[in-house]
Write an enzyme that holds these catalytic residues in place. Structure first.
Site, PDB file in Angstrom:
ATOM      1  N   ASP A  13       0.796  -1.431  -0.135  1.00 46.49           N
ATOM      2  CA  ASP A  13      -0.019  -0.011   0.036  1.00 46.49           C
ATOM      3  C   ASP A  13       1.048   1.343   0.099  1.00 46.49           C
ATOM      4  OD1 ASP A  13      -2.358  -1.816   0.390  1.00 46.49           O
ATOM      5  OD2 ASP A  13      -1.957  -1.646   2.442  1.00 46.49           O
ATOM      6  N   LYS A  16       1.964   2.257  -5.211  1.00 46.54           N
ATOM      7  CA  LYS A  16       2.688   1.862  -6.421  1.00 46.54           C
ATOM      8  C   LYS A  16       1.834   2.285  -7.523  1.00 46.54           C
ATOM      9  CE  LYS A  16       3.143  -2.310  -4.368  1.00 46.54           C
ATOM     10  NZ  LYS A  16       2.712  -2.035  -3.046  1.00 46.54           N
ATOM     11  N   ASN A  38      -5.211 -10.279  -4.097  1.00 46.42           N
ATOM     12  CA  ASN A  38      -4.746  -9.628  -2.758  1.00 46.42           C
ATOM     13  C   ASN A  38      -4.630  -8.253  -2.925  1.00 46.42           C
ATOM     14  OD1 ASN A  38      -2.466 -10.875  -3.871  1.00 46.42           O
ATOM     15  ND2 ASN A  38      -1.536 -11.300  -1.860  1.00 46.42           N
ATOM     16  N   GLY A  40      -4.504  -4.561  -4.740  1.00 47.81           N
ATOM     17  CA  GLY A  40      -5.446  -3.664  -5.147  1.00 47.81           C
ATOM     18  C   GLY A  40      -5.034  -2.186  -5.346  1.00 47.81           C
ATOM     19  N   HIS A  41      -5.181  -1.663  -6.739  1.00 50.75           N
ATOM     20  CA  HIS A  41      -4.892  -0.414  -6.772  1.00 50.75           C
ATOM     21  C   HIS A  41      -6.309   0.359  -7.225  1.00 50.75           C
ATOM     22  CE1 HIS A  41      -0.927  -1.491  -7.683  1.00 50.75           C
ATOM     23  NE2 HIS A  41      -0.938  -1.910  -8.891  1.00 50.75           N
ATOM     24  N   THR A  42      -6.326   1.573  -6.768  1.00 53.51           N
ATOM     25  CA  THR A  42      -7.477   2.155  -6.826  1.00 53.51           C
ATOM     26  C   THR A  42      -7.237   3.190  -8.079  1.00 53.51           C
ATOM     27  OG1 THR A  42      -7.886   2.301  -4.478  1.00 53.51           O
ATOM     28  CG2 THR A  42      -9.280   3.797  -5.693  1.00 53.51           C
ATOM     29  N   GLN A 218       2.108  -6.233  -3.048  1.00 51.06           N
ATOM     30  CA  GLN A 218       2.301  -6.097  -1.511  1.00 51.06           C
ATOM     31  C   GLN A 218       3.720  -5.407  -1.361  1.00 51.06           C
ATOM     32  OE1 GLN A 218       1.409  -9.371  -3.085  1.00 51.06           O
ATOM     33  NE2 GLN A 218      -0.536  -8.449  -2.710  1.00 51.06           N
ATOM     34  N   THR A 233       2.957 -12.484   3.239  1.00 47.03           N
ATOM     35  CA  THR A 233       1.903 -12.941   2.114  1.00 47.03           C
ATOM     36  C   THR A 233       2.955 -14.192   1.911  1.00 47.03           C
ATOM     37  OG1 THR A 233       0.785 -12.783   0.246  1.00 47.03           O
ATOM     38  CG2 THR A 233       2.823 -11.678   0.199  1.00 47.03           C
ATOM     39  N   GLY A 296     -11.157  -3.269   2.507  1.00 49.26           N
ATOM     40  CA  GLY A 296     -11.790  -2.327   3.146  1.00 49.26           C
ATOM     41  C   GLY A 296     -11.500  -1.991   4.527  1.00 49.26           C
ATOM     42  N   ARG A 297     -10.636  -2.863   5.201  1.00 53.62           N
ATOM     43  CA  ARG A 297     -10.029  -2.618   6.604  1.00 53.62           C
ATOM     44  C   ARG A 297      -9.081  -1.554   6.682  1.00 53.62           C
ATOM     45  NH1 ARG A 297      -6.825  -8.494   7.316  1.00 53.62           N
ATOM     46  NH2 ARG A 297      -6.159  -7.965   5.352  1.00 53.62           N
ATOM     47  N   ASP A 327       2.227  14.755   1.727  1.00 62.64           N
ATOM     48  CA  ASP A 327       1.430  15.708   2.018  1.00 62.64           C
ATOM     49  C   ASP A 327       0.607  15.355   3.387  1.00 62.64           C
ATOM     50  OD1 ASP A 327       0.483  13.790   0.001  1.00 62.64           O
ATOM     51  OD2 ASP A 327      -1.451  14.733   0.693  1.00 62.64           O
TER      52      ASP A 327
HETATM   53  P1  IMP Z   1      -2.645 -12.783   1.717  1.00 65.69           P
HETATM   54  O1  IMP Z   1      -1.694 -12.231   0.974  1.00 65.69           O
HETATM   55  O2  IMP Z   1      -4.090 -12.373   1.572  1.00 65.69           O
HETATM   56  O3  IMP Z   1      -2.213 -14.241   2.355  1.00 65.69           O
HETATM   57  O4  IMP Z   1      -2.479 -12.016   3.282  1.00 65.69           O
HETATM   58  C1  IMP Z   1      -1.048 -12.111   4.219  1.00 65.69           C
HETATM   59  C2  IMP Z   1      -0.945 -10.934   4.587  1.00 65.69           C
HETATM   60  O5  IMP Z   1      -0.570  -9.795   4.017  1.00 65.69           O
HETATM   61  C3  IMP Z   1      -2.097 -10.054   5.389  1.00 65.69           C
HETATM   62  O6  IMP Z   1      -1.273  -9.336   6.695  1.00 65.69           O
HETATM   63  C4  IMP Z   1      -2.477  -9.240   4.337  1.00 65.69           C
HETATM   64  O7  IMP Z   1      -3.308  -8.022   4.979  1.00 65.69           O
HETATM   65  C5  IMP Z   1      -1.296  -8.625   3.827  1.00 65.69           C
HETATM   66  N1  IMP Z   1      -1.490  -8.146   2.472  1.00 65.69           N
HETATM   67  C6  IMP Z   1      -1.625  -8.963   1.359  1.00 65.69           C
HETATM   68  N2  IMP Z   1      -1.852  -8.256   0.215  1.00 65.69           N
HETATM   69  C7  IMP Z   1      -1.666  -7.127   0.689  1.00 65.69           C
HETATM   70  C8  IMP Z   1      -1.629  -5.684   0.044  1.00 65.69           C
HETATM   71  O8  IMP Z   1      -1.716  -5.553  -1.257  1.00 65.69           O
HETATM   72  N3  IMP Z   1      -1.401  -4.497   0.839  1.00 65.69           N
HETATM   73  C9  IMP Z   1      -1.282  -4.571   1.981  1.00 65.69           C
HETATM   74  N4  IMP Z   1      -1.013  -5.875   2.717  1.00 65.69           N
HETATM   75  C10 IMP Z   1      -1.567  -6.892   2.030  1.00 65.69           C
END
Ligand code: IMP
Length: 418
Positions: A13, A16, A38, A40-42, A218, A233, A296-297, A327
């Site tokens: 996050d 990137k 897993n 996500g780019h907005t 990640q 991950t 959404g966490r 900023d």
């Molecule tokens: P998983 O990749 O879904 O197995 O999650 C393993 C860990 O990596 C967890 O703590 C997730 O919150 C974190 N994680 C996985 N993908 C992302 C991402 O794109 N951004 C931030 N944390 C991530």
């Protein structure tokens, strides 16, 4: 010809997506080498906001081909949804997405398994760990298996039976499975024509002097080998993942960019030495809109951890760093940076010495003056307040890596070259 790689330097996050978008100019191929839905780019187009999970943001640039490498675990159902979203925004994806035959496939079974056990470390629930685990157990289903949908259905059934036999999920977690499998098989049929020999495509691009941009998902601290295991991950976001996940030799990379946020965030469980449970943590969370794009966490927030950042630079050999979200610190009176760790009363020599017992370290901070100025409209680095420049220089010193650009907002124009 140039090959540039963009890698997250923290716990993901880092922003990137914006950096990849900026660097996409004159790029022919954008390639992903690890992870899956897993990430996500907005994306913002005019007034519309949507999230891409597997397709690189390079798809927004006309003429760019997107490669999904063999190091990825691909969810066809989620990919089909992304294709629909892109089509709804009039973005033509025809012939522009190439999926490696060797990539592994996330099926509804893997997602059910993740739902059953992922809460232990707080995964995204996208079936990532179970799919990589099947890959390592040599029982994985690969993208090439999507060429025969009948056979693919049999593989899914076989995996389901094994999971039931081995107690990998309970009835509750399987309740929506029938419908999910149908959607999955339909989606697999739809994305199967995108399969390609991506290794040959990338090497041909090198031979033809094309420009390649490699997009990490990640971040380094979530790397299954180099990160904060077990709170990681299941893939290799670090530079090594590029060679195994794309079949691209590392010496072909000209520019290796580490992206770091000007502070630190983390989603999911796991130690986080500079985490702030106070008002300042809330300010960072609100001002930085720190909410996970995939789940959404709310993201946990804290000060910049230069011990971890220096390690990330060291193990990846970043040739430069791009600093994002500066900023978000605009209103703070003072800003802390973690420059060292202590354990007991002893100083810790570096991140790798403490990575296995990170919950026991005490961060040692240096406090720098804030700039108390809105930076979001600035047009050149010379306009940055002295205190902001001092902050950037100090991070640069601590990471022992030059910072080439600073981002001061979501827009492309809100980026300052140093
Ligand atoms: P998983 O990749 O879904 O197995 O999650 C393993 C860990 O990596 C967890 O703590 C997730 O919150 C974190 N994680 C996985 N993908 C992302 C991402 O794109 N951004 C931030 N944390 C991530």
């Amino acid at each position: 010809m140039s090959v540039t790689a963009v890698i997250g330097g923290q716990w993901g996050d880092e922003g990137k997506g914006k950096i990849v978008d900026l660097l996409c100019k004159d790029v022919d191929i954008v390639a992903r080498y690890q992870g899956g839905a897993n990430a996500g780019h907005t994306i913002q187009i005019n007034d519309n906001t949507f999230v891409l999970h597997q397709v690189p943001s390079g798809i927004l640039h006309h003429g760019v081909t997107c490669v999904l490498g063999s190091g990825m675990v691909i969810d066809p159902s989620a990919l089909a949804e992304e294709l629909d979203t892109l089509a709804a925004h009039n973005i033509d994806t025809d012939g522009r997405i190439q999926i490696s035959y060797g990539a592994h496939i996330v099926t509804p079974i893997h997602k059910a398994m993740d739902r059953a056990t992922g809460h232990i470390i707080g995964t995204t629930g996208r079936g990532i760990g179970p799919a990589y685990s099947d890959k390592a157990r040599r029982i994985g289903i690969r993208a090439v298996d999507m060429l025969d949908i009948g056979q693919l259905g049999q593989y899914v059934l076989k995996r389901l039976k094994l999971g039931i036999q081995q107690g990998e999920f309970n009835q509750e977690q399987l309740k929506d499975l029938h419908g999910e499998v149908e959607t999955f098989l339909y989606a697999a049929h739809r994305v199967a024509p995108m399969l390609a020999d991506t290794i040959a495509i990338l090497h041909q691009a090198l031979a033809d002097d094309k420009n390649i941009l490699i997009e990490g998902a990640q971040g380094v601290l979530l790397d299954v080998d180099l990160g904060t295991y077990p709170y990681v991950t299941s893939s290799h976001p670090s530079v090594g993942g590029i060679s195994t996940g794309l079949g691209l030799p590392l010496q072909k990379i000209d520019r290796l960019v580490g992206v770091f946020k000007a502070y630190t965030t983390r989603v999911g469980s796991g130690p986080f030495p500079t985490e702030l449970d106070d008002e300042i943590g809330k300010i960072l969370q609100n001002k930085g809109a720190e909410v996970g794009a995939t789940t959404g966490r709310p993201r946990r927030c804290g000060w910049f951890d230069a011990v971890a950042a220096r390690y990330a630079c060291q193990v990846n050999g970043f040739t430069e760093v791009i600093l994002t979200k500066l900023d978000v610190l605009d209103k703070l009176d003072t800003i802390k940076v973690c420059t060292a760790y202590e354990m007991g009363s002893k100083s810790v020599p570096g991140f790798s010495a403490a990575a296995h017992s990170l919950e026991q370290v005490t961060p040692i901070y240096e406090e720098l003056p804030g700039w108390k100025t809105d930076t979001t409209g600035l047009k050149s680095v010379k306009q940055l307040p002295t205190e902001a420049r001092r902050y950037i220089r100090r991070l640069e010193e601590l990471m022992a890596t030059p910072i080439s650009q600073v981002s001061i907002g979501a827009e492309r124009s809100q980026t300052l070259a140093l």
